[in-house]
Design a protein around this motif. Structure first.
Motif, PDB file in Angstrom:
ATOM      1  N   LYS A  90      13.795   2.247  12.092  1.00  0.00           N
ATOM      2  CA  LYS A  90      13.028   1.335  13.003  1.00  0.00           C
ATOM      3  C   LYS A  90      12.635   2.176  14.200  1.00  0.00           C
ATOM      4  CE  LYS A  90      14.863  -2.948  11.687  1.00  0.00           C
ATOM      5  NZ  LYS A  90      15.387  -4.479  12.143  1.00  0.00           N
ATOM      6  N   ASP A  91      12.776   3.554  14.333  1.00  0.00           N
ATOM      7  CA  ASP A  91      12.401   4.501  15.461  1.00  0.00           C
ATOM      8  C   ASP A  91      10.790   4.450  15.544  1.00  0.00           C
ATOM      9  OD1 ASP A  91      11.620   6.565  17.041  1.00  0.00           O
ATOM     10  OD2 ASP A  91      13.071   8.077  16.091  1.00  0.00           O
ATOM     11  N   SER A  92      10.433   3.997  16.632  1.00  0.00           N
ATOM     12  CA  SER A  92       9.072   3.718  16.991  1.00  0.00           C
ATOM     13  C   SER A  92       8.263   4.960  16.893  1.00  0.00           C
ATOM     14  CB  SER A  92       8.863   2.933  18.219  1.00  0.00           C
ATOM     15  OG  SER A  92       9.375   3.499  19.335  1.00  0.00           O
ATOM     16  N   THR A  93       8.920   6.046  17.057  1.00  0.00           N
ATOM     17  CA  THR A  93       7.969   7.730  17.182  1.00  0.00           C
ATOM     18  C   THR A  93       7.767   7.733  15.716  1.00  0.00           C
ATOM     19  OG1 THR A  93       9.886   8.791  17.374  1.00  0.00           O
ATOM     20  CG2 THR A  93       9.298   7.914  19.268  1.00  0.00           C
ATOM     21  N   ILE A  94       8.333   7.268  14.715  1.00  0.00           N
ATOM     22  CA  ILE A  94       7.903   7.536  13.344  1.00  0.00           C
ATOM     23  C   ILE A  94       6.550   7.602  12.941  1.00  0.00           C
ATOM     24  CG2 ILE A  94       8.247   7.357  10.924  1.00  0.00           C
ATOM     25  CD1 ILE A  94      11.175   6.386  11.475  1.00  0.00           C
ATOM     26  N   VAL A  95       5.869   8.558  12.692  1.00  0.00           N
ATOM     27  CA  VAL A  95       4.408   8.752  12.299  1.00  0.00           C
ATOM     28  C   VAL A  95       4.277   8.572  10.868  1.00  0.00           C
ATOM     29  CG1 VAL A  95       2.285   9.994  12.255  1.00  0.00           C
ATOM     30  CG2 VAL A  95       3.920  10.475  14.106  1.00  0.00           C
ATOM     31  N   ASN A 146       0.834  -1.166   0.001  1.00  0.00           N
ATOM     32  CA  ASN A 146       0.049   0.053  -0.026  1.00  0.00           C
ATOM     33  C   ASN A 146       1.064   1.391   0.039  1.00  0.00           C
ATOM     34  OD1 ASN A 146      -3.044  -0.707   0.121  1.00  0.00           O
ATOM     35  ND2 ASN A 146      -1.968  -1.948   1.761  1.00  0.00           N
ATOM     36  N   LEU A 147       0.100   2.649  -0.135  1.00  0.00           N
ATOM     37  CA  LEU A 147       0.954   3.612  -0.230  1.00  0.00           C
ATOM     38  C   LEU A 147       0.791   4.564   1.235  1.00  0.00           C
ATOM     39  CD1 LEU A 147      -0.364   4.940  -3.772  1.00  0.00           C
ATOM     40  CD2 LEU A 147       1.878   3.623  -3.148  1.00  0.00           C
ATOM     41  N   TYR A 148       1.885   5.144   1.388  1.00  0.00           N
ATOM     42  CA  TYR A 148       2.025   5.818   2.885  1.00  0.00           C
ATOM     43  C   TYR A 148       2.765   7.218   2.184  1.00  0.00           C
ATOM     44  CZ  TYR A 148       1.434   1.163   5.556  1.00  0.00           C
ATOM     45  OH  TYR A 148       0.756   0.274   6.142  1.00  0.00           O
ATOM     46  N   TRP A 149       2.815   7.908   3.500  1.00  0.00           N
ATOM     47  CA  TRP A 149       3.391   9.296   3.248  1.00  0.00           C
ATOM     48  C   TRP A 149       3.924   9.476   4.904  1.00  0.00           C
ATOM     49  CZ3 TRP A 149       2.101  13.696   6.073  1.00  0.00           C
ATOM     50  CH2 TRP A 149       0.848  13.994   6.321  1.00  0.00           C
ATOM     51  N   MET A 150       4.839  10.268   4.968  1.00  0.00           N
ATOM     52  CA  MET A 150       5.344  10.734   6.208  1.00  0.00           C
ATOM     53  C   MET A 150       5.856  12.208   5.941  1.00  0.00           C
ATOM     54  SD  MET A 150       9.128   9.128   7.120  1.00  0.00           S
ATOM     55  CE  MET A 150       8.467   7.566   7.213  1.00  0.00           C
ATOM     56  N   ASP A 151       5.873  13.072   6.935  1.00  0.00           N
ATOM     57  CA  ASP A 151       6.375  14.472   6.985  1.00  0.00           C
ATOM     58  C   ASP A 151       7.765  14.633   6.785  1.00  0.00           C
ATOM     59  OD1 ASP A 151       6.832  14.569   9.546  1.00  0.00           O
ATOM     60  OD2 ASP A 151       5.055  15.635  10.112  1.00  0.00           O
ATOM     61  N   TYR A 152       8.152  15.860   6.653  1.00  0.00           N
ATOM     62  CA  TYR A 152       9.594  15.724   6.766  1.00  0.00           C
ATOM     63  C   TYR A 152      10.418  15.695   7.917  1.00  0.00           C
ATOM     64  CZ  TYR A 152      14.110  17.278   4.691  1.00  0.00           C
ATOM     65  OH  TYR A 152      15.560  17.380   4.114  1.00  0.00           O
ATOM     66  N   ALA A 153       9.636  16.056   9.004  1.00  0.00           N
ATOM     67  CA  ALA A 153      10.160  15.888  10.297  1.00  0.00           C
ATOM     68  C   ALA A 153      10.593  14.373  10.754  1.00  0.00           C
ATOM     69  CB  ALA A 153       9.472  16.344  11.465  1.00  0.00           C
ATOM     70  N   ASN A 154       9.537  13.603  10.312  1.00  0.00           N
ATOM     71  CA  ASN A 154       9.571  12.082  10.518  1.00  0.00           C
ATOM     72  C   ASN A 154      10.593  11.529   9.648  1.00  0.00           C
ATOM     73  OD1 ASN A 154       7.385  11.062  12.738  1.00  0.00           O
ATOM     74  ND2 ASN A 154       6.443  12.736  11.645  1.00  0.00           N
ATOM     75  N   TYR A 155      10.567  12.083   8.362  1.00  0.00           N
ATOM     76  CA  TYR A 155      11.639  11.599   7.350  1.00  0.00           C
ATOM     77  C   TYR A 155      13.031  11.807   7.913  1.00  0.00           C
ATOM     78  CZ  TYR A 155      14.803  11.867   3.268  1.00  0.00           C
ATOM     79  OH  TYR A 155      15.656  11.431   2.467  1.00  0.00           O
ATOM     80  N   LYS A 156      13.372  12.669   8.563  1.00  0.00           N
ATOM     81  CA  LYS A 156      14.765  12.872   9.340  1.00  0.00           C
ATOM     82  C   LYS A 156      14.938  11.999  10.306  1.00  0.00           C
ATOM     83  CE  LYS A 156      15.738  17.309  10.119  1.00  0.00           C
ATOM     84  NZ  LYS A 156      15.667  18.974  10.365  1.00  0.00           N
TER      85      LYS A 156
END
Length: 829
Positions: free
Chosen positions: A215-220, A198-208
């Motif tokens: 594997k950072d569990s706080t990534i949204v 499936n398709l996902y996106w994350m914002d730039y802060a979470n990309y960093k």
């Protein structure tokens, strides 16, 4: 008494003739062939071309070039006609040695990942060392064995090319590599990717965060498609292979994977394709040596003529809602859609991030729609409102090719490539689909449009076959006006010219050579003026080892009319008083011919094989190559097994008539992939002419090779019933049909996990030969894909043994050890 004397004289004459004949016999020269192994060639052939690194997409560039004196780095400013060393190599070696504490000198510098910064006076690079250091916290976190905390230190440097200051940097300043799964939207506020189909996106802060620790569990993460599954995915399963290991497959589902999205320039939309392959048949290979247990690899693989029950879907996403809208682009049963992107240029960058813009504007984008039999191709304009406009229709009785159009004049016109007059040429259209004129004309083939100058209305393109009395395969670089006038050759000389052009189109690096010349590199401007000579390759070590250039030739095809072009390779200890068996190295095409046109470093199956004591030739055949006329290219359409064989036979005959050192009674043939298929076919179609073949990874049954290649080049019959139902029928002649014809010596070789040409091709050929009660030889290479991997050297000597035994009458095939390999391999245990 007289009879006695005559008898003695007769015996002496016979003995003398026998001795002379024995002296004429060629013996296999294992030692000479072993001198030119791939590992040894790496110490004799260094740089053979200039590969420019254009600095910040401008006209300046740097490159590295290696000779027998070592590697050097150069900076070139074409506008000022200046070339200089990027730094003083001895001074740099001394500075690095004093910091790294590993010794370097000017001849033995190792600078990895060199790049210019935005400030073009600064470069950065890395230097490996033998110093032990502790791995970073991020590296230790990823370890399975937490005790394995030591690594060899890599030093990071920044150098000012003006002040000549060298500064060591902390490894924390190293730029984190962009993850391969990250696709940026145009304003770079979001990153898109696929996971679990499936398709996902994350914002730039979470990309960093993900750059630091995936594997950072706080990534949204934000999922915006929900119905993707394996083989009917929104992304992430382009090469979906299962191994039966549930644990590893579950882990694979958790991984972020790349997805190709084509963006509108305003960033409001993106487009992608999706297809349901769930009901397509699967194929398997078993890896017997990859791990503790043999593993079964399963993958989808459509074969020619098989039913494909679903169609490619085109989906447009509005980024405001992230909801897909399927656009109805159906034109042909089982059609193919080609989604085009803008060329990779500086304007596609936002900061350091590349944006994959669609080819088009904010309102519409351009794609190609091809029928399954490839006799019909449409160039379409697709609107963001779902509208479809057909701009160009290409139709033919044989398969068609297409290239991405180039849009000019503020997007109001485009340059289209077509073979509609029998040759590849450029045509000018407006965006309503009106033909404005043919730009290039004549009996030559235009390859690629590299750039267009809006200010002068000039096209710059690669083409071949235009220069008279020169090998028509040699590539050249030209300029022509948009109205078709003023064509000009920019890279002169009787060579094959491979060019690299600056983004501005202002400067051209021309790497040129023939098979019988030393490679050289020149720098030209866009008018064809020579700016400077850059390099000439250093082949001194190669010639010192006894190397001699091969000899280009041309002959007639089996029709007595068509010109064929080839290369003849002799043993470097060639003796014109001896006669040599001839071996043809073949590849039938139709997408390419296995004939070198420029100097190459890969010699295994041609130059090196000749050193065993053979004349080796490679030559084209009708139907073999797209860079000539469409007639030539499609000659084999509908006859994919036999079309090139007559030409291979008559070439050997013509060369033997031309050269008395060729023994036409001893003809061998070899090839890989399509060449493996062709070499076996030659033994079966002309069994009294071809005496020995070594066939590697051959597609002996094209009815079980991949659908695209087989149907494209042989043809598939499309039938439409009165009810409107469409079916496809595929019939082709196979090598296995002719197994009963084998008379000579045949060696068949395949890798057992070849997922390109499946090993079933070779195994079915083996079965057919067994059923025909034929003696032959078969080698299965364990754990090897299509190219034979780390068993390539073993294969070469197996091939050398086989041809030597059956064409020269002796070999080392009964010796257990491959001494030619073993004596160059250090034994560590």
């Amino acid at each position: 008494m007289k009879n006695y004397i005559l008898g003695i004289l007769l015996t002496c004459c016979i003995s003398l003739l026998y001795a002379q004949e024995k002296n004429k016999q060629v013996k296999p020269n294992y030692q000479l062939a072993s001198k030119f192994s791939p590992s040894k060639l790496r110490t004799m052939i260094f740089s053979t071309e200039v590969r420019p690194n254009w600095i910040n997409y401008g006209d300046k560039f740097w490159y590295e070039y290696t000779t027998s004196s070592g590697k050097k780095w150069y900076l070139v400013d074409p506008k000022s006609r200046q070339k200089s060393e990027l730094f003083d190599h001895a001074e740099m070696a001394a500075k690095i040695t004093s910091i790294v504490r590993n010794p370097f000198d000017a001849q033995h510098l190792t600078l990895d990942n060199l790049r210019f910064l935005d400030d073009e006076s600064l470069i950065r690079f890395e230097v490996p060392s033998t110093k032990d250091t502790v791995k970073s916290k991020e590296e230790i976190k990823k370890l399975t064995n937490k005790k394995d905390t030591i690594k060899k230190k890599t030093f990071f440097f920044e150098y000012n090319i003006i002040s000549k200051d060298l500064k060591e940097l902390s490894d924390t300043t190293k730029e984190k590599a962009k993850p391969n799964w990250a696709t940026f939207n145009p304003d770079t506020s979001r990153v898109y990717y696929a996971k679990n189909y499936n398709l996902y996106w994350m914002d730039y802060a979470n990309y960093k965060k993900a750059i630091q620790d995936e594997k950072d569990s706080t990534i949204v993460e934000n999922q915006f498609t929900m119905d993707g599954i394996q083989y009917y995915a929104w992304g992430g399963d382009e090469y979906s292979v299962t191994s039966g290991d549930k644990k590893s497959e579950d882990e694979e589902l958790k991984k972020r994977k790349p997805v190709r999205l084509n963006w509108s320039p305003d960033g409001k939309y993106f487009v992608l394709t999706r297809k349901d392959n769930r009901n397509n048949p699967a194929l398997w290979v078993i890896n017997n040596v990859g791990g503790k247990r043999p593993t079964l690899e399963t993958y989808k693989y459509l074969m020619p003529g098989e039913t494909d029950s679903t169609e490619v879907e085109l989906h447009l996403f509005d980024t405001a809602s992230l909801k897909p809208k399927q656009i109805p682009v159906y034109g042909f049963k089982n059609q193919t859609l080609s989604l085009w992107s803008k060329d990779r240029k500086k304007e596609n960058l936002n900061g350091k991030h590349y944006i994959n813009y669609w080819l088009g504007n904010d309102k519409e984008f351009y794609i190609a729609r091809s029928s399954r039999d490839l006799k019909r191709i449409d160039l379409l304009a697709v609107g963001v409102d779902g509208s479809i406009r057909t701009l160009v229709e290409e139709r033919s009785n044989v398969y068609l090719d297409i290239q991405k159009p180039t849009f000019i004049n503020n997007g109001n016109q485009f340059i289209h490539w077509s073979q509609r007059d029998g040759w590849g040429h450029f045509y000018l259209y407006d965006t309503q689909g009106k033909l404005l004129g043919q730009i290039t004309k004549g009996e030559f083939h235009c390859q690629e449009l590299t750039s267009y100058s809006e200010s002068t209305g000039t096209l710059y393109f690669k083409a071949n076959g235009r220069e008279k009395n020169i090998d028509p395969y040699y590539s050249y670089y030209y300029a022509i006006n948009k109205n078709g006038s003023g064509i000009k050759l920019l890279t002169p000389g009787d060579y094959d010219h491979q060019v690299n052009v600056s983004e501005s189109g202002t400067f051209i690096i021309d790497n040129f050579s023939r098979v019988n010349t030393v490679p050289a590199s020149n720098l030209y401007n866009a008018t064809g003026q020579l700016i400077m000579k850059l390099e000439e390759a250093d082949l001194t070590q190669l010639f010192a080892a006894g190397y001699k250039f091969p000899e280009p030739f041309n002959v007639k095809a089996g029709d007595g009319i068509t010109d064929l072009y080839g290369v003849l390779y002799k043993p470097y200890d060639f003796d014109s008083t001896k006669t040599y068996p001839i071996i043809e190295y073949v590849y039938p095409g139709p997408q390419t011919e296995a004939v070198n046109k420029s100097f190459g470093r890969s010699m295994d199956r041609i130059d090196r094989l000749a050193q065993m004591g053979f004349i080796v030739v490679s030559v084209g055949n009708r139907g073999g190559h797209p860079a000539r006329s469409k007639w030539y290219h499609t000659y084999g359409y509908g006859n994919l097994r036999d079309y090139g064989l007559e030409d291979k036979k008559v070439v050997a005959e013509q060369l033997a008539a031309r050269h008395n050192f060729i023994d036409i009674d001893k003809v061998g043939i070899t090839g890989h992939s399509g060449g493996g298929f062709m070499s076996t076919a030659a033994m079966l179609v002309y069994p009294d002419f071809f005496k020995v073949a070594v066939s590697g990874a051959g597609n002996h049954e094209n009815n079980i090779y991949n659908r695209w290649w087989s149907e494209r080049h042989h043809g598939v019959q499309e039938s439409i019933t009165e009810k409107g139902d469409t079916t496809f029928n595929y019939q082709i002649q196979k090598n296995t049909d002719l197994a009963k014809n084998l008379k000579g010596k045949l060696l068949i070789v395949t890798g057992d996990i070849d997922n390109n040409v499946h090993p079933a091709n070779s195994i079915r050929m083996v079965e057919a030969l067994i059923k025909a009660n034929k003696r032959f030889d078969f080698v299965l290479l364990p754990g090897q894909r299509h190219a034979f991997g780390d068993m390539t050297e073993y294969f070469f000597w197996k091939m050398a043994d086989y041809f030597s035994e059956h064409l020269l009458g002796e070999s080392k095939q009964n010796e257990v050890d491959l001494m030619e390999v073993n004596r160059d391999r250090p034994f560590r245990n």
